[in-house]
Design a protein around this motif. Structure first.
Motif, PDB file in Angstrom:
ATOM      1  N   THR A  54       0.788  -1.226   0.000  1.00 35.97           N
ATOM      2  CA  THR A  54       0.000   0.000   0.000  1.00 35.97           C
ATOM      3  C   THR A  54       0.827   1.287   0.000  1.00 35.97           C
ATOM      4  O   THR A  54       0.285   2.367  -0.235  1.00 35.97           O
ATOM      5  CB  THR A  54      -0.933   0.030   1.215  1.00 35.97           C
ATOM      6  OG1 THR A  54      -0.164  -0.026   2.420  1.00 35.97           O
ATOM      7  CG2 THR A  54      -1.890  -1.160   1.192  1.00 35.97           C
ATOM      8  N   ASP A  55       2.133   1.206   0.262  1.00 32.29           N
ATOM      9  CA  ASP A  55       2.943   2.422   0.348  1.00 32.29           C
ATOM     10  C   ASP A  55       2.979   3.214  -0.955  1.00 32.29           C
ATOM     11  O   ASP A  55       3.166   4.428  -0.945  1.00 32.29           O
ATOM     12  CB  ASP A  55       4.386   2.076   0.757  1.00 32.29           C
ATOM     13  CG  ASP A  55       4.523   1.864   2.250  1.00 32.29           C
ATOM     14  OD1 ASP A  55       3.549   2.124   2.972  1.00 32.29           O
ATOM     15  OD2 ASP A  55       5.599   1.422   2.696  1.00 32.29           O
ATOM     16  N   ILE A  56       2.805   2.541  -2.067  1.00 29.18           N
ATOM     17  CA  ILE A  56       2.995   3.169  -3.367  1.00 29.18           C
ATOM     18  C   ILE A  56       1.664   3.481  -4.052  1.00 29.18           C
ATOM     19  O   ILE A  56       1.587   3.644  -5.269  1.00 29.18           O
ATOM     20  CB  ILE A  56       3.869   2.245  -4.264  1.00 29.18           C
ATOM     21  CG1 ILE A  56       4.582   3.031  -5.346  1.00 29.18           C
ATOM     22  CG2 ILE A  56       3.064   1.106  -4.822  1.00 29.18           C
ATOM     23  CD1 ILE A  56       5.752   3.801  -4.838  1.00 29.18           C
ATOM     24  N   GLY A  57       0.613   3.632  -3.262  1.00 22.06           N
ATOM     25  CA  GLY A  57      -0.716   3.839  -3.827  1.00 22.06           C
ATOM     26  C   GLY A  57      -0.831   5.052  -4.724  1.00 22.06           C
ATOM     27  O   GLY A  57      -1.613   5.064  -5.683  1.00 22.06           O
ATOM     28  N   PHE A  58      -0.055   6.099  -4.446  1.00 22.49           N
ATOM     29  CA  PHE A  58      -0.131   7.303  -5.269  1.00 22.49           C
ATOM     30  C   PHE A  58       0.277   7.051  -6.714  1.00 22.49           C
ATOM     31  O   PHE A  58      -0.072   7.825  -7.606  1.00 22.49           O
ATOM     32  CB  PHE A  58       0.737   8.417  -4.670  1.00 22.49           C
ATOM     33  CG  PHE A  58       2.183   8.040  -4.468  1.00 22.49           C
ATOM     34  CD1 PHE A  58       3.088   8.094  -5.510  1.00 22.49           C
ATOM     35  CD2 PHE A  58       2.639   7.638  -3.221  1.00 22.49           C
ATOM     36  CE1 PHE A  58       4.421   7.759  -5.337  1.00 22.49           C
ATOM     37  CE2 PHE A  58       3.968   7.295  -3.026  1.00 22.49           C
ATOM     38  CZ  PHE A  58       4.870   7.351  -4.085  1.00 22.49           C
ATOM     39  N   PHE A  59       1.011   5.983  -6.969  1.00 21.21           N
ATOM     40  CA  PHE A  59       1.389   5.627  -8.339  1.00 21.21           C
ATOM     41  C   PHE A  59       0.141   5.459  -9.202  1.00 21.21           C
ATOM     42  O   PHE A  59       0.115   5.856 -10.375  1.00 21.21           O
ATOM     43  CB  PHE A  59       2.199   4.325  -8.324  1.00 21.21           C
ATOM     44  CG  PHE A  59       2.684   3.881  -9.682  1.00 21.21           C
ATOM     45  CD1 PHE A  59       3.953   4.202 -10.106  1.00 21.21           C
ATOM     46  CD2 PHE A  59       1.870   3.140 -10.526  1.00 21.21           C
ATOM     47  CE1 PHE A  59       4.410   3.799 -11.361  1.00 21.21           C
ATOM     48  CE2 PHE A  59       2.306   2.731 -11.774  1.00 21.21           C
ATOM     49  CZ  PHE A  59       3.588   3.061 -12.196  1.00 21.21           C
ATOM     50  N   SER A  60      -0.890   4.876  -8.619  1.00 20.33           N
ATOM     51  CA  SER A  60      -2.110   4.582  -9.373  1.00 20.33           C
ATOM     52  C   SER A  60      -2.819   5.857  -9.801  1.00 20.33           C
ATOM     53  O   SER A  60      -3.244   5.988 -10.955  1.00 20.33           O
ATOM     54  CB  SER A  60      -3.042   3.713  -8.519  1.00 20.33           C
ATOM     55  OG  SER A  60      -4.178   3.316  -9.243  1.00 20.33           O
ATOM     56  N   THR A  61      -2.954   6.826  -8.887  1.00 21.79           N
ATOM     57  CA  THR A  61      -3.639   8.065  -9.230  1.00 21.79           C
ATOM     58  C   THR A  61      -2.884   8.825 -10.307  1.00 21.79           C
ATOM     59  O   THR A  61      -3.480   9.349 -11.260  1.00 21.79           O
ATOM     60  CB  THR A  61      -3.796   8.940  -7.977  1.00 21.79           C
ATOM     61  OG1 THR A  61      -4.442   8.198  -6.957  1.00 21.79           O
ATOM     62  CG2 THR A  61      -4.615  10.182  -8.290  1.00 21.79           C
ATOM     63  N   SER A  62      -1.568   8.895 -10.180  1.00 19.09           N
ATOM     64  CA  SER A  62      -0.762   9.597 -11.177  1.00 19.09           C
ATOM     65  C   SER A  62      -0.875   8.931 -12.544  1.00 19.09           C
ATOM     66  O   SER A  62      -1.005   9.609 -13.566  1.00 19.09           O
ATOM     67  CB  SER A  62       0.702   9.639 -10.737  1.00 19.09           C
ATOM     68  OG  SER A  62       0.846  10.396  -9.548  1.00 19.09           O
ATOM     69  N   ALA A  63      -0.816   7.597 -12.574  1.00 19.57           N
ATOM     70  CA  ALA A  63      -0.958   6.880 -13.837  1.00 19.57           C
ATOM     71  C   ALA A  63      -2.331   7.121 -14.444  1.00 19.57           C
ATOM     72  O   ALA A  63      -2.483   7.213 -15.670  1.00 19.57           O
ATOM     73  CB  ALA A  63      -0.716   5.385 -13.627  1.00 19.57           C
ATOM     74  N   PHE A  64      -3.353   7.237 -13.599  1.00 14.80           N
ATOM     75  CA  PHE A  64      -4.706   7.515 -14.083  1.00 14.80           C
ATOM     76  C   PHE A  64      -4.775   8.893 -14.724  1.00 14.80           C
ATOM     77  O   PHE A  64      -5.440   9.078 -15.753  1.00 14.80           O
ATOM     78  CB  PHE A  64      -5.698   7.417 -12.924  1.00 14.80           C
ATOM     79  CG  PHE A  64      -7.136   7.344 -13.362  1.00 14.80           C
ATOM     80  CD1 PHE A  64      -7.735   6.127 -13.625  1.00 14.80           C
ATOM     81  CD2 PHE A  64      -7.885   8.498 -13.531  1.00 14.80           C
ATOM     82  CE1 PHE A  64      -9.061   6.053 -14.036  1.00 14.80           C
ATOM     83  CE2 PHE A  64      -9.206   8.437 -13.934  1.00 14.80           C
ATOM     84  CZ  PHE A  64      -9.799   7.211 -14.198  1.00 14.80           C
ATOM     85  N   PHE A  65      -4.100   9.885 -14.161  1.00 20.33           N
ATOM     86  CA  PHE A  65      -4.067  11.224 -14.754  1.00 20.33           C
ATOM     87  C   PHE A  65      -3.359  11.190 -16.112  1.00 20.33           C
ATOM     88  O   PHE A  65      -3.791  11.840 -17.069  1.00 20.33           O
ATOM     89  CB  PHE A  65      -3.358  12.198 -13.819  1.00 20.33           C
ATOM     90  CG  PHE A  65      -4.143  12.553 -12.582  1.00 20.33           C
ATOM     91  CD1 PHE A  65      -5.513  12.347 -12.507  1.00 20.33           C
ATOM     92  CD2 PHE A  65      -3.508  13.090 -11.473  1.00 20.33           C
ATOM     93  CE1 PHE A  65      -6.243  12.671 -11.367  1.00 20.33           C
ATOM     94  CE2 PHE A  65      -4.226  13.422 -10.331  1.00 20.33           C
ATOM     95  CZ  PHE A  65      -5.589  13.211 -10.283  1.00 20.33           C
ATOM     96  N   VAL A  66      -2.254  10.452 -16.198  1.00 20.40           N
ATOM     97  CA  VAL A  66      -1.550  10.303 -17.480  1.00 20.40           C
ATOM     98  C   VAL A  66      -2.466   9.658 -18.510  1.00 20.40           C
ATOM     99  O   VAL A  66      -2.590  10.121 -19.653  1.00 20.40           O
ATOM    100  CB  VAL A  66      -0.271   9.462 -17.294  1.00 20.40           C
ATOM    101  CG1 VAL A  66       0.340   9.099 -18.645  1.00 20.40           C
ATOM    102  CG2 VAL A  66       0.749  10.203 -16.432  1.00 20.40           C
ATOM    103  N   LEU A  67      -3.119   8.586 -18.103  1.00 18.23           N
ATOM    104  CA  LEU A  67      -4.029   7.857 -18.995  1.00 18.23           C
ATOM    105  C   LEU A  67      -5.170   8.757 -19.474  1.00 18.23           C
ATOM    106  O   LEU A  67      -5.569   8.695 -20.647  1.00 18.23           O
ATOM    107  CB  LEU A  67      -4.560   6.636 -18.255  1.00 18.23           C
ATOM    108  CG  LEU A  67      -5.348   5.579 -19.019  1.00 18.23           C
ATOM    109  CD1 LEU A  67      -5.226   4.235 -18.318  1.00 18.23           C
ATOM    110  CD2 LEU A  67      -6.819   5.936 -19.139  1.00 18.23           C
ATOM    111  N   SER A  68      -5.681   9.612 -18.604  1.00 17.99           N
ATOM    112  CA  SER A  68      -6.773  10.513 -18.977  1.00 17.99           C
ATOM    113  C   SER A  68      -6.326  11.480 -20.067  1.00 17.99           C
ATOM    114  O   SER A  68      -7.061  11.725 -21.036  1.00 17.99           O
ATOM    115  CB  SER A  68      -7.265  11.287 -17.754  1.00 17.99           C
ATOM    116  OG  SER A  68      -7.810  10.421 -16.795  1.00 17.99           O
TER     117      SER A  68
END
Length: 433
Positions: A54-68
């Protein structure tokens, strides 16, 4: 992101836009990981190792912004790199897609928060209320004196933050998260959408997108470097770096540039071979492993990894997923579309859904039969949560978010568009988006 000189498979016929099934799957797994990021740590039996997950959860949000940024550029810009439709139409469609998710999740989160505080089933529940918040810091204060970060909003503060939520401006509050904490990402996304009609056509015309992505990444690293060298990782700098839409805009801009690079490679007949895709994914995994190591080496690394150092890995992940072609099975394509469509509701709804699931589980693991004769006694006898039921929570969350998207969000979006755009016809862009 290396490419081989091979023809792009699954080439679309003239006039037909390419569909990225791989990005639908990626959207889903990014949403699922956010759910895990915010909930897995609550199980004491795995606390010794769950933080590695769970420490790296922010990776997911950032990748989602890139994908958007990548997908919006594909859908809304034409071959001349201009908007396919008027800016007003684009913004109304984006608003109509986001706002039902946000308002539905806000109402659910506020209702659940009030109920959880009233029932007080789990330890600490009695402190929960609509006005309870926690100041954002990234130092040792929270570990040394957790109470010092707790704050009860005044009626005026509560009203202001409710107004910010209703107007999709709540990501701009750098002090604390309110009501439904993960929904700050929806606020940031809407700001990105406001910039898209001006930003995307210009970035789409860039001749050297890889070089531009490097410059964007370097610019993105400036704010965390300033914070590292000038502050003690407290308030409000932590909240600013975490969710300020202007600070996070480089991720969205990098996604636009990534599509520019992808389109150039596609026009040149280049795509990544399976072996190079695997090599790139191994590079992403190695970046995450290094990030997990660095997160334990001091607070400064969190800021740098959160805001910029992992952007190359996120760009690589989106680029590789964009290479995956449509499967022949119509059912699989439909499943990918439905799961991808549920990704943003998963971002927005998982906190109140877990609050409900975990409290129900606690009551059922205690003495549920007592609820018929002594309701308060039944709540007092509540037991603990169990890890073996966690997959059930994940499955129910996915199913609920699919239904929420298809039965609530889609219907409200159509109603809004009928009244805001004064038309009922579905354009090509509507179908693609």
């Amino acid at each position: 992101m290396p490419d081989s000189k091979t023809a792009v498979s699954g080439t679309q016929s003239a006039g037909q836009k390419e569909r990225f099934i791989g990005l639908e799957w990626l959207r889903f797994f990014l949403g699922l990981y956010i759910v895990i990021f915010h909930t897995l740590h609550t199980y004491p039996s795995i606390s010794s190792w769950s933080h590695y997950v769970t420490d790296i959860g922010f990776f997911s949000t950032s990748a989602f912004f890139v994908l958007s940024g990548f997908l919006l550029t594909h859908v809304y810009l034409d071959d001349a790199h201009r908007m396919r439709e008027p800016v007003k139409s684009f913004l109304l469609k984006r608003f109509s897609n986001l706002y039902p998710i946000h308002i539905g999740s806000l109402i659910l989160a506020m209702s659940v928060s009030a109920l959880v505080g009233y029932l007080a089933i789990a330890p600490g529940d009695s402190d929960i209320s609509l006005r309870f918040v926690v100041y954002d810091v990234n130092n040792d204060v929270g570990q040394l004196d957790w109470k010092s970060l707790n704050h009860t909003m005044s009626p005026l503060e509560t009203g202001i933050n409710l107004l910010l939520n209703l107007t999709l401006l709540h990501a701009w509050n750098p002090l604390y998260l309110t009501f439904n904490p993960p929904s700050w990402s929806i606020s940031a996304l809407f700001f990105f959408y406001l910039t898209f009609p001006w930003l995307a056509p210009r970035l789409r015309r860039v001749l050297h997108p890889r070089r531009a992505m490097l410059w964007v990444n370097l610019i993105y690293l400036i704010p965390p470097l300033i914070v590292v060298f000038t502050t003690n990782y407290g308030v409000p700098e932590t909240g600013i770096l975490h969710r300020n839409p202007l600070i996070r805009l480089p991720e969205f801009a990098a996604g636009i540039l990534l599509y520019t690079f992808y389109a150039q490679q596609r026009e040149a007949g280049r795509s990544m071979s399976p072996s190079r895709q695997l090599l790139a994914l191994l590079g992403v995994a190695a970046s995450i492993a290094v990030a997990l190591f660095l997160l334990g080496r001091g607070h400064a690394w969190y800021y740098l990894l959160h805001d910029g150092l992992l952007l190359p890995a996120q760009l690589t992940l989106v680029y590789v997923a964009a290479q995956w072609r449509e499967p022949k099975s119509r059912r699989i394509r439909r499943l990918a579309s439905r799961l991808g469509g549920a990704s943003l509701p998963m971002f927005a709804l998982h906190v109140p859904l877990y609050a409900v699931f975990s409290r129900v589980e606690r009551v059922l693991s205690g003495d549920p039969g007592l609820c018929l004769s002594n309701f308060r006694g039944c709540l007092a006898a509540a037991g603990d949560v169990h890890l073996w039921l966690y997959p059930v929570f994940l499955l129910l969350t996915v199913l609920f978010c699919i239904m929420f998207q298809e039965q609530f969000v889609v219907r409200v979006r159509r109603w809004l568009l009928r009244h805001l755009l004064h038309k009922t016809t579905r354009t090509h862009v509507d179908k693609m988006s």
